[in-house]
Design a protein around this motif. Sequence first.
Motif, PDB file in Angstrom:
ATOM      1  N   SER A 212      40.045  -1.087  37.260  1.00  0.00           N
ATOM      2  CA  SER A 212      40.235  -2.140  36.087  1.00  0.00           C
ATOM      3  C   SER A 212      40.511  -1.190  34.694  1.00  0.00           C
ATOM      4  O   SER A 212      40.910  -0.118  34.920  1.00  0.00           O
ATOM      5  CB  SER A 212      38.666  -2.668  35.976  1.00  0.00           C
ATOM      6  OG  SER A 212      38.023  -1.425  35.364  1.00  0.00           O
TER       7      SER A 212
ATOM      8  N   GLN B 291      36.751  -5.964  26.619  1.00  0.00           N
ATOM      9  CA  GLN B 291      36.623  -7.575  26.850  1.00  0.00           C
ATOM     10  C   GLN B 291      37.173  -7.807  28.212  1.00  0.00           C
ATOM     11  O   GLN B 291      38.030  -7.136  28.553  1.00  0.00           O
ATOM     12  CB  GLN B 291      37.476  -7.986  25.763  1.00  0.00           C
ATOM     13  CG  GLN B 291      37.062  -9.410  25.268  1.00  0.00           C
ATOM     14  CD  GLN B 291      37.559  -9.992  24.136  1.00  0.00           C
ATOM     15  OE1 GLN B 291      37.810  -9.257  23.146  1.00  0.00           O
ATOM     16  NE2 GLN B 291      38.052 -11.148  24.364  1.00  0.00           N
ATOM     17  N   LYS B 292      36.279  -8.746  28.871  1.00  0.00           N
ATOM     18  CA  LYS B 292      36.544  -8.923  30.467  1.00  0.00           C
ATOM     19  C   LYS B 292      37.259 -10.280  30.459  1.00  0.00           C
ATOM     20  O   LYS B 292      38.101 -10.353  31.619  1.00  0.00           O
ATOM     21  CB  LYS B 292      35.293  -9.138  31.036  1.00  0.00           C
ATOM     22  CG  LYS B 292      34.270  -7.916  31.100  1.00  0.00           C
ATOM     23  CD  LYS B 292      34.854  -6.702  31.836  1.00  0.00           C
ATOM     24  CE  LYS B 292      33.551  -5.549  31.598  1.00  0.00           C
ATOM     25  NZ  LYS B 292      34.334  -4.099  31.327  1.00  0.00           N
ATOM     26  N   ASN B 293      37.193 -11.134  29.689  1.00  0.00           N
ATOM     27  CA  ASN B 293      37.818 -12.352  29.791  1.00  0.00           C
ATOM     28  C   ASN B 293      38.409 -12.775  28.442  1.00  0.00           C
ATOM     29  O   ASN B 293      37.844 -12.460  27.467  1.00  0.00           O
ATOM     30  CB  ASN B 293      36.965 -13.419  30.568  1.00  0.00           C
ATOM     31  CG  ASN B 293      36.713 -13.235  31.921  1.00  0.00           C
ATOM     32  OD1 ASN B 293      35.695 -12.655  32.242  1.00  0.00           O
ATOM     33  ND2 ASN B 293      37.755 -13.520  32.978  1.00  0.00           N
TER      34      ASN B 293
ATOM     35  N   ALA C  18      41.346 -10.309  26.178  1.00  0.00           N
ATOM     36  CA  ALA C  18      40.926  -8.951  27.030  1.00  0.00           C
ATOM     37  C   ALA C  18      41.985  -8.359  27.840  1.00  0.00           C
ATOM     38  O   ALA C  18      43.041  -8.689  27.920  1.00  0.00           O
ATOM     39  CB  ALA C  18      39.953  -9.789  28.315  1.00  0.00           C
TER      40      ALA C  18
ATOM     41  N   ASN D 293      41.281  -6.074  33.647  1.00  0.00           N
ATOM     42  CA  ASN D 293      39.969  -6.291  33.905  1.00  0.00           C
ATOM     43  C   ASN D 293      39.729  -7.673  34.747  1.00  0.00           C
ATOM     44  O   ASN D 293      39.221  -7.645  35.584  1.00  0.00           O
ATOM     45  CB  ASN D 293      39.270  -6.534  32.482  1.00  0.00           C
ATOM     46  CG  ASN D 293      39.079  -5.260  31.831  1.00  0.00           C
ATOM     47  OD1 ASN D 293      39.161  -4.352  32.503  1.00  0.00           O
ATOM     48  ND2 ASN D 293      38.747  -5.219  30.557  1.00  0.00           N
ATOM     49  N   TYR D 294      40.743  -8.771  34.458  1.00  0.00           N
ATOM     50  CA  TYR D 294      40.384 -10.028  35.274  1.00  0.00           C
ATOM     51  C   TYR D 294      41.549  -9.761  36.233  1.00  0.00           C
ATOM     52  O   TYR D 294      40.930 -10.268  37.549  1.00  0.00           O
ATOM     53  CB  TYR D 294      40.696 -11.442  34.464  1.00  0.00           C
ATOM     54  CG  TYR D 294      41.717 -11.208  33.380  1.00  0.00           C
ATOM     55  CD1 TYR D 294      43.083 -11.493  33.927  1.00  0.00           C
ATOM     56  CD2 TYR D 294      41.714 -11.164  31.945  1.00  0.00           C
ATOM     57  CE1 TYR D 294      44.276 -11.719  33.251  1.00  0.00           C
ATOM     58  CE2 TYR D 294      42.476 -11.075  31.165  1.00  0.00           C
ATOM     59  CZ  TYR D 294      44.006 -11.404  31.592  1.00  0.00           C
ATOM     60  OH  TYR D 294      44.933 -11.555  30.837  1.00  0.00           O
TER      61      TYR D 294
ATOM     62  N   LYS E 206      31.795 -17.467  35.856  1.00  0.00           N
ATOM     63  CA  LYS E 206      32.505 -16.243  35.616  1.00  0.00           C
ATOM     64  C   LYS E 206      33.476 -15.917  36.709  1.00  0.00           C
ATOM     65  O   LYS E 206      34.978 -15.706  36.182  1.00  0.00           O
ATOM     66  CB  LYS E 206      31.409 -15.084  36.018  1.00  0.00           C
ATOM     67  CG  LYS E 206      32.224 -13.744  36.183  1.00  0.00           C
ATOM     68  CD  LYS E 206      32.136 -12.904  34.843  1.00  0.00           C
ATOM     69  CE  LYS E 206      32.957 -11.677  34.654  1.00  0.00           C
ATOM     70  NZ  LYS E 206      33.457 -11.392  33.594  1.00  0.00           N
TER      71      LYS E 206
END
Length: 508
Positions: A427, A447-449, A453, A457-458, A491
Amino acid sequence: MRNLILILGDQLSHDISSLAEFNPAQDHILMCEVWDEATFVKHHKKKIAFLFSAMRHFAKELEAKGLPTSYVQLDDAKNTGSFSGEVKRAIDRFSPDKVVVTFPGEYRVLEEIKSWSKRFDIDVDMREDDRFFVSPDWFRKWAHGRKSLRMEYFYRQLRQDNRILMDGDKPEGGRWNYDQENRKPPSDGMDVPAPYRGQIDEITQRCIALVADRFGDHFGNLEPFCFAVTRDQALYALDKFFEERFGRFGDYQDAMIQGEPWMFHSHISFYLNCGLLNPREVVKRAEFAYYDRQAPLNAVEGFIRQILGWREYVRGIYWLKMPEYADENALEAKRNLPWFFWTGETQMNCLRQCILETKENAYAHHIQRLMVLGNFALLAGIDPKQVNEWYLIVYADAFEWVELPNVTGMILYADDGMLASKPYAASGAYINRMSNYCENCSYKVTQKNGPKACPFNYLYWDFFARNQDKLKGNPRLNNAYGTLNRMTDEKRNAISSDAERFLSQLDN
Ligand code: FAD
Ligand code: DLZ
Ligand code: SF4
């Protein structure tokens, strides 16, 4: 005439096996710049200029030593444009008893050479390439009957067989591997020494002009041209590495800094792969530096592992698995290579930096190739054929024997884990830890989403979700799948809709 000796563009070594027992009174050397080789993929401009210049310098050295040599330049009026055409022309001209050639670096070229004895009704003596520590046959025997072909065991065997960095029958320092110590992140204000920069002589100048004229539509910048093009220059570049960079090679092997494409790496892959340097001499020099207390063990072992371990191992895998290896696509990845791989026009700063540096230098260091560019190609599910073609084009050190296993096996997991025990997926946190790229990015690495972001990450979780059926049986991925399967539906939906949005923009 007795022997016609063909020397290929990656065989620029005075002790190449095809030249053993050379008799200047009876034998003749052929070297040729051919259109087919320069265009079977559209190599980086700098790669072509480098190889042509190194070839021309090498031919001049052969002639200076009194070895009769015919050198065919790309623009020579009678150049047929292929190895086969040039060998046929030389056979017609010299009527040799046989053609001698050292085993080539690419399957495609091997097939071509194999056709000559029948096509041209002549003996072809193909000799082992003994510049490598082990032969394809040796590797085949080593691999036979083994459940897993991990590099680590291969490397230990070569350390023992060649008595490199050994203390009796134990590894020097008591451990085989110092990788744990070789993952230091970069620190602020690091002073990275300037890389080697060679003089451009008239031969190189002509090659640069030729490439500008004939290969103007190929990827990459021709200038500044900094490569060594003779053995003496390559040896000087090697000295410079040992004197200025080697001590910190281990510590910062995985570190990336914006604006520092060369870091503490050696930049000798071009010279090793085309034959100006020999891997044995490089490994011996590195070992000497340890016993002479010039460099710490983690740097020396890490460097020797790359050359004695990885370099030999990927060649073994290539010749063991070709030609099927070129068609592997275990994860059934189908996406087209995004256009920004050619232009660098992306908001993802890490990718932009690595692509623009590749365009400028025909070089990126290992962790950029693996954990930025390769990681993205893996997570985005890009078609292995297109990824392989890109890597073969853009790097001046790229020949298929070394490029293909690194791409198909190491970055894309397209060989179903034969080379790598798990996918090298990461990631944004990894890139942030090992570089300062994220400081200058439009995306937020923490930031994940959501649209701001970091896409890594996603895409990371979407990759594991998408490939769950194929990967979940791998015990090394238990943690990843444990975490994924504990995620709430909300999620997981956010991950898949972010990934879908991002990837569909990519396709457009
Ligand atoms: P250093 O970091 O200084 O390492 C020293 C030497 O070790 C290199 O010169 C090289 O000869 C050898 N080496 C290190 N890693 C590898 C490896 N994984 N496989 C084989 N040899 C290795 N290397 C190539 O020579 N040609 C390629 O076409 C190529 N394609 C690659 C594609 C991908 C996707 C990846 C992840 C790696 C690839 N590599 C390739 C390996 C490696 O990235 C380069 O050898 C290295 O970056 C060259 O820079 P350097 O000489 O400064 O290496
Ligand atoms: C990569 C390359 C290029 C661009 N041009 C030539 C060439 O004109 N003549 C040559 O002998 N070799 C060239 N090469 C390298 C070959 O494509 C190929 O990788 C090797 O011959 C394999 O041993
Ligand atoms: Fe790369 Fe993500 Fe960092 Fe941007 S935030 S540089 S995309 S890792």
